[in-house]
Design a protein around this motif. Structure first.
Motif, PDB file in Angstrom:
ATOM      1  N   GLY A 154     -28.554 133.241  32.292  1.00  0.00           N
ATOM      2  CA  GLY A 154     -28.860 134.635  32.570  1.00  0.00           C
ATOM      3  C   GLY A 154     -29.595 134.864  33.872  1.00  0.00           C
ATOM      4  O   GLY A 154     -30.424 135.772  33.983  1.00  0.00           O
ATOM      5  N   VAL A 155     -29.277 134.053  34.879  1.00  0.00           N
ATOM      6  CA  VAL A 155     -29.894 134.172  36.202  1.00  0.00           C
ATOM      7  C   VAL A 155     -28.860 134.762  37.162  1.00  0.00           C
ATOM      8  O   VAL A 155     -27.758 134.231  37.300  1.00  0.00           O
ATOM      9  CB  VAL A 155     -30.359 132.796  36.721  1.00  0.00           C
ATOM     10  N   GLU A 156     -29.226 135.865  37.844  1.00  0.00           N
ATOM     11  CA  GLU A 156     -28.284 136.548  38.724  1.00  0.00           C
ATOM     12  C   GLU A 156     -28.904 136.782  40.104  1.00  0.00           C
ATOM     13  O   GLU A 156     -30.061 137.181  40.220  1.00  0.00           O
ATOM     14  CB  GLU A 156     -27.856 137.889  38.123  1.00  0.00           C
ATOM     15  N   PHE A 157     -28.111 136.548  41.134  1.00  0.00           N
ATOM     16  CA  PHE A 157     -28.533 136.864  42.499  1.00  0.00           C
ATOM     17  C   PHE A 157     -28.524 138.382  42.696  1.00  0.00           C
ATOM     18  O   PHE A 157     -27.524 139.041  42.377  1.00  0.00           O
ATOM     19  CB  PHE A 157     -27.575 136.241  43.518  1.00  0.00           C
ATOM     20  N   ASP A 158     -29.612 138.914  43.230  1.00  0.00           N
ATOM     21  CA  ASP A 158     -29.615 140.326  43.601  1.00  0.00           C
ATOM     22  C   ASP A 158     -29.590 140.476  45.122  1.00  0.00           C
ATOM     23  O   ASP A 158     -29.888 141.540  45.659  1.00  0.00           O
ATOM     24  CB  ASP A 158     -30.823 141.054  42.996  1.00  0.00           C
ATOM     25  N   PHE A 159     -29.220 139.402  45.820  1.00  0.00           N
ATOM     26  CA  PHE A 159     -29.119 139.421  47.270  1.00  0.00           C
ATOM     27  C   PHE A 159     -28.053 138.421  47.709  1.00  0.00           C
ATOM     28  O   PHE A 159     -27.641 137.550  46.938  1.00  0.00           O
ATOM     29  CB  PHE A 159     -30.464 139.061  47.915  1.00  0.00           C
ATOM     30  N   ILE A 160     -27.612 138.557  48.948  1.00  0.00           N
ATOM     31  CA  ILE A 160     -26.675 137.599  49.538  1.00  0.00           C
ATOM     32  C   ILE A 160     -27.460 136.747  50.518  1.00  0.00           C
ATOM     33  O   ILE A 160     -28.000 137.251  51.502  1.00  0.00           O
ATOM     34  CB  ILE A 160     -25.527 138.322  50.269  1.00  0.00           C
ATOM     35  N   PRO A 161     -27.563 135.440  50.252  1.00  0.00           N
ATOM     36  CA  PRO A 161     -28.366 134.591  51.135  1.00  0.00           C
ATOM     37  C   PRO A 161     -27.755 134.455  52.533  1.00  0.00           C
ATOM     38  O   PRO A 161     -26.528 134.447  52.692  1.00  0.00           O
ATOM     39  CB  PRO A 161     -28.384 133.242  50.411  1.00  0.00           C
ATOM     40  N   SER A 173     -17.638 134.288  38.615  1.00  0.00           N
ATOM     41  CA  SER A 173     -16.883 134.407  37.364  1.00  0.00           C
ATOM     42  C   SER A 173     -17.419 135.481  36.434  1.00  0.00           C
ATOM     43  O   SER A 173     -16.645 136.225  35.833  1.00  0.00           O
ATOM     44  CB  SER A 173     -16.862 133.057  36.643  1.00  0.00           C
ATOM     45  N   SER A 174     -18.737 135.560  36.278  1.00  0.00           N
ATOM     46  CA  SER A 174     -19.264 136.454  35.246  1.00  0.00           C
ATOM     47  C   SER A 174     -19.907 137.738  35.762  1.00  0.00           C
ATOM     48  O   SER A 174     -20.451 138.501  34.971  1.00  0.00           O
ATOM     49  CB  SER A 174     -20.245 135.705  34.341  1.00  0.00           C
ATOM     50  N   ASN A 175     -19.850 137.999  37.090  1.00  0.00           N
ATOM     51  CA  ASN A 175     -20.239 139.353  37.527  1.00  0.00           C
ATOM     52  C   ASN A 175     -19.273 139.936  38.550  1.00  0.00           C
ATOM     53  O   ASN A 175     -19.577 140.918  39.211  1.00  0.00           O
ATOM     54  CB  ASN A 175     -21.683 139.394  38.045  1.00  0.00           C
ATOM     55  N   SER A 294     -30.191 138.751  34.790  1.00  0.00           N
ATOM     56  CA  SER A 294     -28.788 139.139  34.848  1.00  0.00           C
ATOM     57  C   SER A 294     -28.560 140.488  34.171  1.00  0.00           C
ATOM     58  O   SER A 294     -29.152 140.789  33.139  1.00  0.00           O
ATOM     59  CB  SER A 294     -27.930 138.079  34.158  1.00  0.00           C
ATOM     60  N   LYS A 295     -27.667 141.259  34.760  1.00  0.00           N
ATOM     61  CA  LYS A 295     -27.210 142.499  34.128  1.00  0.00           C
ATOM     62  C   LYS A 295     -25.980 142.268  33.268  1.00  0.00           C
ATOM     63  O   LYS A 295     -25.523 143.180  32.586  1.00  0.00           O
ATOM     64  CB  LYS A 295     -26.916 143.555  35.199  1.00  0.00           C
ATOM     65  N   MET A 296     -25.459 141.036  33.295  1.00  0.00           N
ATOM     66  CA  MET A 296     -24.253 140.705  32.546  1.00  0.00           C
ATOM     67  C   MET A 296     -24.535 139.880  31.296  1.00  0.00           C
ATOM     68  O   MET A 296     -23.891 140.081  30.262  1.00  0.00           O
ATOM     69  CB  MET A 296     -23.280 139.920  33.432  1.00  0.00           C
ATOM     70  N   ALA A 338     -26.895 138.296  24.699  1.00  0.00           N
ATOM     71  CA  ALA A 338     -26.047 139.486  24.679  1.00  0.00           C
ATOM     72  C   ALA A 338     -25.364 139.621  26.025  1.00  0.00           C
ATOM     73  O   ALA A 338     -26.036 139.696  27.060  1.00  0.00           O
ATOM     74  CB  ALA A 338     -26.886 140.732  24.394  1.00  0.00           C
ATOM     75  N   SER A 339     -24.047 139.638  26.018  1.00  0.00           N
ATOM     76  CA  SER A 339     -23.299 139.831  27.264  1.00  0.00           C
ATOM     77  C   SER A 339     -22.807 141.270  27.314  1.00  0.00           C
ATOM     78  O   SER A 339     -22.142 141.745  26.389  1.00  0.00           O
ATOM     79  CB  SER A 339     -22.118 138.854  27.333  1.00  0.00           C
ATOM     80  N   THR A 340     -23.173 141.951  28.392  1.00  0.00           N
ATOM     81  CA  THR A 340     -22.913 143.395  28.505  1.00  0.00           C
ATOM     82  C   THR A 340     -21.961 143.670  29.664  1.00  0.00           C
ATOM     83  O   THR A 340     -22.282 144.417  30.590  1.00  0.00           O
ATOM     84  CB  THR A 340     -24.238 144.153  28.685  1.00  0.00           C
ATOM     85  N   TYR A 341     -20.794 143.062  29.600  1.00  0.00           N
ATOM     86  CA  TYR A 341     -19.800 143.208  30.654  1.00  0.00           C
ATOM     87  C   TYR A 341     -19.275 144.648  30.732  1.00  0.00           C
ATOM     88  O   TYR A 341     -19.599 145.504  29.913  1.00  0.00           O
ATOM     89  CB  TYR A 341     -18.639 142.250  30.412  1.00  0.00           C
ATOM     90  N   ASN A 342     -18.414 144.889  31.725  1.00  0.00           N
ATOM     91  CA  ASN A 342     -17.914 146.241  31.971  1.00  0.00           C
ATOM     92  C   ASN A 342     -17.321 146.904  30.731  1.00  0.00           C
ATOM     93  O   ASN A 342     -17.493 148.107  30.517  1.00  0.00           O
ATOM     94  CB  ASN A 342     -16.834 146.209  33.060  1.00  0.00           C
ATOM     95  N   ALA A 343     -16.592 146.128  29.921  1.00  0.00           N
ATOM     96  CA  ALA A 343     -15.888 146.714  28.780  1.00  0.00           C
ATOM     97  C   ALA A 343     -16.817 147.058  27.616  1.00  0.00           C
ATOM     98  O   ALA A 343     -16.430 147.809  26.715  1.00  0.00           O
ATOM     99  CB  ALA A 343     -14.793 145.766  28.296  1.00  0.00           C
TER     100      ALA A 343
END
Length: 365
Positions: A154-161, A173-175, A294-296, A338-343
């Motif tokens: 559940g670790v997500e980048f909120d920036f582009i290095p 794959s997952s966001n 992560s938001k996903m 909990a995975s909260t994908y687009n769908a």
């Protein structure tokens, strides 16, 4: 039967609208009178679909014209090998930023084809993304690899290095398609479809043209991006039905307001769960640092930071009885996820949060 709310991490829920479209088209695709499942991959019917799916990817992500859009079999893990096979030849070395299970697996695979520099210290616990100032990047690397969202931890980048001119390669794959990104900041973006944009069987690869024609001699033709691009992703029979489903999901995203809307909903849904966790006075524990959450994929424990096995089993049993399924954490880390994908809808997340609140009130005394 209770209504099912699927929070699985992948293969994940598909939009209900897409299921209706699939049902209508399953045995009569494009007015041909037959199913896509029995249609030739060399037919005009499939060639048209192949182009349409590429076009919707390009529209949603505003993909620049100097990038190729490829569809390959083998899923995300297939690309763990394809990335070094196609890119590591320039210097024989590559940088890997390991922030969870999937980037760790990618680095392990890459070691078969060249030297891998681990940018971050090795650890068994992945609870955030260390400040870029601590990264040990190799200016001689052929590329820098990151996983923008770690499904397990559940670790997500909120920036582009900023990789100082070294091509940045991202496993999304997952966001994928959960928010807008600046594709021009990346050399390669790839991901398996089965988490957020489709079903298992196909990987989507977006590669900058100047990074083609560099594959190692041992690279199998089926994983060679240059050969795939020259053959418009139809070197052999591609995973046609998985590509079709991905296309229908991406068209659904477009109809629903595009990536701005997906990002808005992702923030709303994840915030509902994280807010419940924060308000539980430690009963629910989220291990990931707030700036890397992560938001996903939202992992959490119950009872303590290490979890309470009895309470977590009871939580999962009660969730199943209410139609809240596939909430068990990955076997490597345990707990709940909990995975909260687009769908996944806001209403489904509200149902989950309502159950979390009820469980908390019953067991926190």
């Amino acid at each position: 039967m209770v209504k099912i709310h699927n929070f699985g991490a992948g293969p994940a829920k598909l939009p209900e609208e897409v299921y209706e479209i699939i049902k209508d088209e399953l045995t009569n695709f494009g007015g041909t009178g037959i199913s896509l499942l029995e249609t030739s991959h060399r037919s005009q019917t499939y060639l048209k679909l192949n182009t349409e799916v590429q076009d919707v990817v390009r529209r949603l992500l505003n993909v620049p014209s100097n990038y190729k859009i490829l569809f390959l079999a083998g899923g995300g893990q297939g690309q763990f090998a394809a990335v070094p096979l196609n890119l590591i030849s320039r210097t024989g070395t590559a940088d890997y930023v390991v922030t969870g299970t999937w980037s760790e697996k990618a680095a392990k695979e890459a070691k078969k084809y060249g030297k891998v520099n681990l940018v971050l210290p090795t650890t068994d616990r992945h609870t955030g993304i260390p400040d870029v100032s601590t990264w040990k990047l190799d200016p001689n690397a052929s590329y820098v690899h990151i996983c923008t969202n770690e499904t397990v931890h559940g670790v997500e980048f909120d920036f582009i290095p900023d990789t100082k001119g070294v091509p940045l390669v991202a496993d999304m794959s997952s966001n994928f398609m959960s928010k807008k990104i600046d594709v021009s900041k990346f050399g390669v973006i790839y991901g398996g479809a089965q988490k957020n944009i489709g079903t298992a069987g196909v990987a989507l690869v977006i590669v900058r043209e100047d990074l083609l024609n560099q594959a190692l001699p041992i690279c199998p033709s089926i994983f060679d991006w240059t050969i795939t691009a020259k053959n418009d992703s139809i070197l052999n029979t591609p995973p046609m039905f998985a590509i079709y489903i991905m296309g229908r999901v991406l068209e659904w995203i477009e109809r629903k307001g595009g990536l701005d809307k997906m990002a808005e909903m992702a923030t709303k849904k994840s915030s509902l769960v994280y807010k419940m966790i924060e308000e539980s006075n430690g009963f629910y524990y989220a291990p990931v640092a707030k700036n890397s959450r992560s938001k996903m994929n939202i992992p959490f424990r119950i009872g303590s930071s290490e979890g309470n096995d009895v309470l977590e089993k009871e939580f999962l049993k009660g969730a199943e009885a209410r139609g809240l399924i596939q909430l068990k954490g990955h076997r490597m880390v345990g707990g709940i996820r909990a995975s909260t994908y687009n769908a996944v809808t806001v209403e489904e997340v509200e149902t989950l949060v309502s159950y979390m609140r009820e469980f908390y009130q019953q067991h926190s005394k």
